[in-house]
Design a protein around this motif. Sequence first.
Motif, mmCIF file in Angstrom:
data_model
loop_
_atom_site.group_PDB
_atom_site.id
_atom_site.type_symbol
_atom_site.label_atom_id
_atom_site.label_comp_id
_atom_site.label_asym_id
_atom_site.label_seq_id
_atom_site.Cartn_x
_atom_site.Cartn_y
_atom_site.Cartn_z
ATOM 1 N N SER A 197 -28.101 4.380 10.090
ATOM 2 C CA SER A 197 -27.368 3.163 9.670
ATOM 3 C C SER A 197 -27.244 2.562 11.059
ATOM 4 C CB SER A 197 -26.215 2.927 8.852
ATOM 5 O OG SER A 197 -25.223 4.026 9.388
ATOM 6 N N MET A 198 -26.644 3.260 12.177
ATOM 7 C CA MET A 198 -26.245 3.020 13.497
ATOM 8 C C MET A 198 -27.755 2.388 14.162
ATOM 9 S SD MET A 198 -23.406 6.018 14.719
ATOM 10 C CE MET A 198 -24.382 6.340 15.982
ATOM 11 N N GLN A 199 -28.580 3.033 14.050
ATOM 12 C CA GLN A 199 -30.032 2.631 14.491
ATOM 13 C C GLN A 199 -30.545 1.383 13.855
ATOM 14 O OE1 GLN A 199 -31.639 3.960 17.178
ATOM 15 N NE2 GLN A 199 -33.299 2.406 17.168
ATOM 16 N N GLU A 200 -30.532 1.263 12.476
ATOM 17 C CA GLU A 200 -31.052 0.248 11.807
ATOM 18 C C GLU A 200 -30.177 -0.761 11.778
ATOM 19 O OE1 GLU A 200 -34.024 -1.093 9.091
ATOM 20 O OE2 GLU A 200 -33.696 0.796 10.180
ATOM 21 N N ALA B 42 -32.729 -7.813 11.196
ATOM 22 C CA ALA B 42 -32.518 -8.071 9.834
ATOM 23 C C ALA B 42 -30.987 -8.150 9.583
ATOM 24 C CB ALA B 42 -33.183 -6.738 8.916
ATOM 25 N N TYR B 43 -30.134 -7.605 10.056
ATOM 26 C CA TYR B 43 -28.684 -7.191 10.131
ATOM 27 C C TYR B 43 -28.052 -8.149 11.058
ATOM 28 C CZ TYR B 43 -30.601 -3.663 6.752
ATOM 29 O OH TYR B 43 -31.402 -3.038 6.017
ATOM 30 N N ALA B 44 -28.581 -8.835 11.748
ATOM 31 C CA ALA B 44 -28.062 -9.568 13.132
ATOM 32 C C ALA B 44 -27.000 -10.595 12.594
ATOM 33 C CB ALA B 44 -29.061 -9.991 13.932
ATOM 34 N N GLY B 45 -27.467 -11.330 11.627
ATOM 35 C CA GLY B 45 -26.335 -12.642 11.357
ATOM 36 C C GLY B 45 -25.612 -12.243 10.185
ATOM 37 N N MET B 46 -25.485 -10.911 9.885
ATOM 38 C CA MET B 46 -24.675 -10.533 8.689
ATOM 39 C C MET B 46 -23.284 -10.074 8.997
ATOM 40 S SD MET B 46 -26.952 -8.281 6.004
ATOM 41 C CE MET B 46 -28.261 -9.079 5.329
ATOM 42 N N LYS B 47 -22.188 -10.434 8.190
ATOM 43 C CA LYS B 47 -20.901 -10.014 8.440
ATOM 44 C C LYS B 47 -21.016 -8.186 8.141
ATOM 45 C CE LYS B 47 -18.805 -14.085 7.087
ATOM 46 N NZ LYS B 47 -17.712 -14.682 6.218
ATOM 47 N N VAL B 48 -19.990 -7.407 8.530
ATOM 48 C CA VAL B 48 -20.017 -6.190 8.403
ATOM 49 C C VAL B 48 -20.019 -5.570 7.090
ATOM 50 C CG1 VAL B 48 -18.750 -4.065 8.919
ATOM 51 C CG2 VAL B 48 -19.032 -5.858 10.844
ATOM 52 N N PRO B 49 -19.257 -6.155 6.167
ATOM 53 C CA PRO B 49 -19.127 -5.532 4.651
ATOM 54 C C PRO B 49 -20.656 -5.816 4.105
ATOM 55 C CG PRO B 49 -17.348 -6.757 5.145
ATOM 56 C CD PRO B 49 -18.036 -6.949 6.222
ATOM 57 N N ALA C 22 -23.642 -6.241 5.400
ATOM 58 C CA ALA C 22 -24.655 -5.150 6.164
ATOM 59 C C ALA C 22 -24.310 -4.016 5.666
ATOM 60 C CB ALA C 22 -24.306 -5.525 7.770
ATOM 61 N N GLY C 23 -23.167 -3.626 5.416
ATOM 62 C CA GLY C 23 -23.034 -2.120 5.020
ATOM 63 C C GLY C 23 -23.566 -2.034 3.537
ATOM 64 N N LYS C 24 -23.246 -3.186 2.595
ATOM 65 C CA LYS C 24 -23.841 -3.046 1.444
ATOM 66 C C LYS C 24 -25.248 -2.743 1.307
ATOM 67 C CE LYS C 24 -19.996 -5.099 -0.860
ATOM 68 N NZ LYS C 24 -19.447 -6.451 -1.038
ATOM 69 N N ALA D 205 -27.824 0.121 -0.048
ATOM 70 C CA ALA D 205 -29.008 -0.195 -0.883
ATOM 71 C C ALA D 205 -30.253 0.206 -0.483
ATOM 72 C CB ALA D 205 -29.030 -1.744 -1.254
ATOM 73 N N THR D 206 -30.656 -0.078 0.895
ATOM 74 C CA THR D 206 -31.629 0.489 1.344
ATOM 75 C C THR D 206 -31.978 1.954 1.511
ATOM 76 O OG1 THR D 206 -31.815 -1.644 2.752
ATOM 77 C CG2 THR D 206 -33.635 0.077 3.468
ATOM 78 N N TRP D 207 -30.955 2.630 1.964
ATOM 79 C CA TRP D 207 -30.935 4.017 1.945
ATOM 80 C C TRP D 207 -31.302 4.936 0.608
ATOM 81 C CZ3 TRP D 207 -31.098 7.641 5.716
ATOM 82 C CH2 TRP D 207 -30.495 9.129 5.408
ATOM 83 N N LYS D 208 -30.450 4.292 -0.281
ATOM 84 C CA LYS D 208 -30.689 4.755 -1.659
ATOM 85 C C LYS D 208 -32.151 4.580 -2.047
ATOM 86 C CE LYS D 208 -26.264 4.169 -3.553
ATOM 87 N NZ LYS D 208 -25.563 3.432 -4.772
ATOM 88 N N THR D 209 -32.831 3.421 -1.632
ATOM 89 C CA THR D 209 -34.207 3.416 -2.087
ATOM 90 C C THR D 209 -35.417 4.417 -1.155
ATOM 91 O OG1 THR D 209 -34.415 1.350 -0.827
ATOM 92 C CG2 THR D 209 -33.974 1.145 -3.047
#
Length: 149
Positions: A103-106, A111-118, A120-122, A126-130
């Motif tokens: 997640s630190m690398q990703e 893709a996660y640049a404009g997202m807020k921290v919560p 992006a974490g969600k 979800a991506t890690w689970k898939t």
Amino acid sequence: PSAAHAALTEASLEGDAPAEEEGDGPTPSAAPPVRRKLDSKPRKLGQPSGAAKSKPTPQRKPGEKPRAQKSRGEGAASEPKKKKAKKDPDAPKGALSAYMLWSMQERKSDAYAGMKVPEAGKALGATWKTMDEAARAPWVEASKEDHAR
């Protein structure tokens, strides 16, 4: 109390005070009738009439131990509070999990640049689970190396 007093008190509660004779008027020493419900319970000394009642003691389940009471006696004030020990800045950091390394690398990607921290974490979770085992394998290996240090 006499029957006359009870009748007077009951009449004053209903608002039907007995009519006064003309010319008499109230005497300066006479107190107004007490307006109190007859069925009300006497209040405890030192409490206002609308005082909040204390909470009832909760019932314990059979076999449950009672909670320890906080002491407010002599010993509590005489002992100084223990201060938290300062952490050594040169101490080694804890090992990271495979998910944390990934997640630190990703998170650095666009893709996660404009997202807020919560948010992006969600999304990362979800991506890690898939992800399948083959995609996770390099991160699991890096995590094992980090735990070994």
